[in-house]
Motif scaffolding. Sequence first.
Motif, PDB file in Angstrom:
ATOM      1  N   ASP A  23     -19.970  20.338   9.790  1.00  0.00           N
ATOM      2  CA  ASP A  23     -19.977  19.166  10.732  1.00  0.00           C
ATOM      3  C   ASP A  23     -19.146  18.158  10.677  1.00  0.00           C
ATOM      4  O   ASP A  23     -19.237  17.286  10.043  1.00  0.00           O
ATOM      5  CB  ASP A  23     -21.507  18.669  10.732  1.00  0.00           C
ATOM      6  N   GLY A  24     -17.843  18.373  10.855  1.00  0.00           N
ATOM      7  CA  GLY A  24     -16.679  17.882  10.782  1.00  0.00           C
ATOM      8  C   GLY A  24     -15.509  18.401  11.066  1.00  0.00           C
ATOM      9  O   GLY A  24     -15.305  19.475  11.878  1.00  0.00           O
ATOM     10  N   PHE A  25     -14.305  18.247  10.508  1.00  0.00           N
ATOM     11  CA  PHE A  25     -13.097  18.624  10.551  1.00  0.00           C
ATOM     12  C   PHE A  25     -12.641  19.224   9.263  1.00  0.00           C
ATOM     13  O   PHE A  25     -13.177  18.999   8.033  1.00  0.00           O
ATOM     14  CB  PHE A  25     -12.111  17.951  11.221  1.00  0.00           C
ATOM     15  N   GLY A  26     -11.660  20.276   9.283  1.00  0.00           N
ATOM     16  CA  GLY A  26     -11.168  20.814   8.053  1.00  0.00           C
ATOM     17  C   GLY A  26      -9.781  21.565   8.639  1.00  0.00           C
ATOM     18  O   GLY A  26      -9.648  21.880   9.646  1.00  0.00           O
ATOM     19  N   SER A  27      -9.200  22.235   7.201  1.00  0.00           N
ATOM     20  CA  SER A  27      -8.107  22.955   7.407  1.00  0.00           C
ATOM     21  C   SER A  27      -7.758  23.880   6.437  1.00  0.00           C
ATOM     22  O   SER A  27      -8.434  23.660   5.436  1.00  0.00           O
ATOM     23  CB  SER A  27      -6.708  22.066   7.342  1.00  0.00           C
ATOM     24  N   ILE A  28      -7.162  24.766   6.649  1.00  0.00           N
ATOM     25  CA  ILE A  28      -6.870  25.982   5.677  1.00  0.00           C
ATOM     26  C   ILE A  28      -5.423  26.025   5.659  1.00  0.00           C
ATOM     27  O   ILE A  28      -4.701  26.246   6.723  1.00  0.00           O
ATOM     28  CB  ILE A  28      -7.458  27.313   6.148  1.00  0.00           C
ATOM     29  N   LYS A  29      -4.740  26.205   4.599  1.00  0.00           N
ATOM     30  CA  LYS A  29      -3.332  26.382   4.542  1.00  0.00           C
ATOM     31  C   LYS A  29      -2.995  27.647   3.432  1.00  0.00           C
ATOM     32  O   LYS A  29      -3.865  27.689   2.448  1.00  0.00           O
ATOM     33  CB  LYS A  29      -2.765  25.123   3.822  1.00  0.00           C
ATOM     34  N   VAL A  30      -2.333  28.321   3.873  1.00  0.00           N
ATOM     35  CA  VAL A  30      -1.862  29.686   3.085  1.00  0.00           C
ATOM     36  C   VAL A  30      -0.581  29.514   2.824  1.00  0.00           C
ATOM     37  O   VAL A  30       0.488  29.485   3.770  1.00  0.00           O
ATOM     38  CB  VAL A  30      -2.330  30.801   3.851  1.00  0.00           C
ATOM     39  N   ASP A  31      -0.086  29.866   1.512  1.00  0.00           N
ATOM     40  CA  ASP A  31       1.172  29.945   0.996  1.00  0.00           C
ATOM     41  C   ASP A  31       1.596  31.087   0.228  1.00  0.00           C
ATOM     42  O   ASP A  31       0.505  31.519  -0.485  1.00  0.00           O
ATOM     43  CB  ASP A  31       1.792  28.721   0.101  1.00  0.00           C
ATOM     44  N   ILE A  32       2.561  31.734   0.618  1.00  0.00           N
ATOM     45  CA  ILE A  32       2.909  33.134  -0.115  1.00  0.00           C
ATOM     46  C   ILE A  32       4.137  32.764  -0.653  1.00  0.00           C
ATOM     47  O   ILE A  32       5.110  32.460   0.009  1.00  0.00           O
ATOM     48  CB  ILE A  32       2.602  34.168   0.837  1.00  0.00           C
ATOM     49  N   ARG A  33       4.154  33.195  -2.074  1.00  0.00           N
ATOM     50  CA  ARG A  33       5.448  32.860  -2.890  1.00  0.00           C
ATOM     51  C   ARG A  33       5.688  34.370  -3.258  1.00  0.00           C
ATOM     52  O   ARG A  33       5.099  34.968  -3.714  1.00  0.00           O
ATOM     53  CB  ARG A  33       5.087  32.032  -3.865  1.00  0.00           C
ATOM     54  N   LEU A  34       7.154  34.751  -3.274  1.00  0.00           N
ATOM     55  CA  LEU A  34       7.581  35.858  -4.035  1.00  0.00           C
ATOM     56  C   LEU A  34       7.481  35.721  -5.393  1.00  0.00           C
ATOM     57  O   LEU A  34       8.242  34.883  -5.842  1.00  0.00           O
ATOM     58  CB  LEU A  34       8.881  36.207  -3.444  1.00  0.00           C
ATOM     59  N   LEU A  35       6.972  36.542  -6.146  1.00  0.00           N
ATOM     60  CA  LEU A  35       7.065  36.559  -7.618  1.00  0.00           C
ATOM     61  C   LEU A  35       8.105  37.784  -8.152  1.00  0.00           C
ATOM     62  O   LEU A  35       9.063  38.111  -7.265  1.00  0.00           O
ATOM     63  CB  LEU A  35       5.564  36.820  -8.296  1.00  0.00           C
ATOM     64  N   LYS A  36       8.010  38.064  -9.151  1.00  0.00           N
ATOM     65  CA  LYS A  36       8.698  39.294  -9.846  1.00  0.00           C
ATOM     66  C   LYS A  36       8.522  40.580  -8.687  1.00  0.00           C
ATOM     67  O   LYS A  36       7.785  40.471  -7.905  1.00  0.00           O
ATOM     68  CB  LYS A  36       8.379  39.555 -11.239  1.00  0.00           C
ATOM     69  N   ARG A  37       9.253  41.164  -8.854  1.00  0.00           N
ATOM     70  CA  ARG A  37       9.670  42.723  -7.895  1.00  0.00           C
ATOM     71  C   ARG A  37       8.289  43.119  -7.677  1.00  0.00           C
ATOM     72  O   ARG A  37       7.479  43.645  -8.658  1.00  0.00           O
ATOM     73  CB  ARG A  37      10.592  43.352  -8.537  1.00  0.00           C
ATOM     74  N   GLY A  38       7.849  43.522  -6.443  1.00  0.00           N
ATOM     75  CA  GLY A  38       6.583  43.748  -6.090  1.00  0.00           C
ATOM     76  C   GLY A  38       5.398  43.060  -6.478  1.00  0.00           C
ATOM     77  O   GLY A  38       4.275  43.548  -5.941  1.00  0.00           O
ATOM     78  N   GLN A  39       5.297  41.886  -6.472  1.00  0.00           N
ATOM     79  CA  GLN A  39       4.232  40.943  -6.360  1.00  0.00           C
ATOM     80  C   GLN A  39       4.544  39.694  -5.603  1.00  0.00           C
ATOM     81  O   GLN A  39       5.539  39.184  -5.322  1.00  0.00           O
ATOM     82  CB  GLN A  39       3.804  40.619  -7.841  1.00  0.00           C
ATOM     83  N   LYS A  40       3.566  39.193  -4.933  1.00  0.00           N
ATOM     84  CA  LYS A  40       3.468  38.178  -4.194  1.00  0.00           C
ATOM     85  C   LYS A  40       1.977  37.061  -4.926  1.00  0.00           C
ATOM     86  O   LYS A  40       1.080  37.685  -5.173  1.00  0.00           O
ATOM     87  CB  LYS A  40       3.093  38.168  -2.780  1.00  0.00           C
TER      88      LYS A  40
END
Length: 65
Positions: A23-40
């Motif tokens: 009952d109000g407002f909200g937000s979702i933020k998604v960050d994706i960072r590259l890690l070592k080869r083959g992972q995020k």
Amino acid sequence: MQAMNAPVKKRLLELLDELIAHDGFGSIKVDIRLLKRGQKEVIIDCGKQYRYVVDFESRQEKQGA
């Protein structure tokens, strides 16, 4: 590959349901960072932060196979 993403997708959907029901407002933020080869690192920020490390296959690796 899809199984590796399942916990991230599940959390996103749960948070979206919570925000819609809130009952109000909200937000979702998604960050994706590259890690070592083959992972995020996927960081979901919705008041709290949820961090996941997922494996991925780059486009170059897919084309070379």
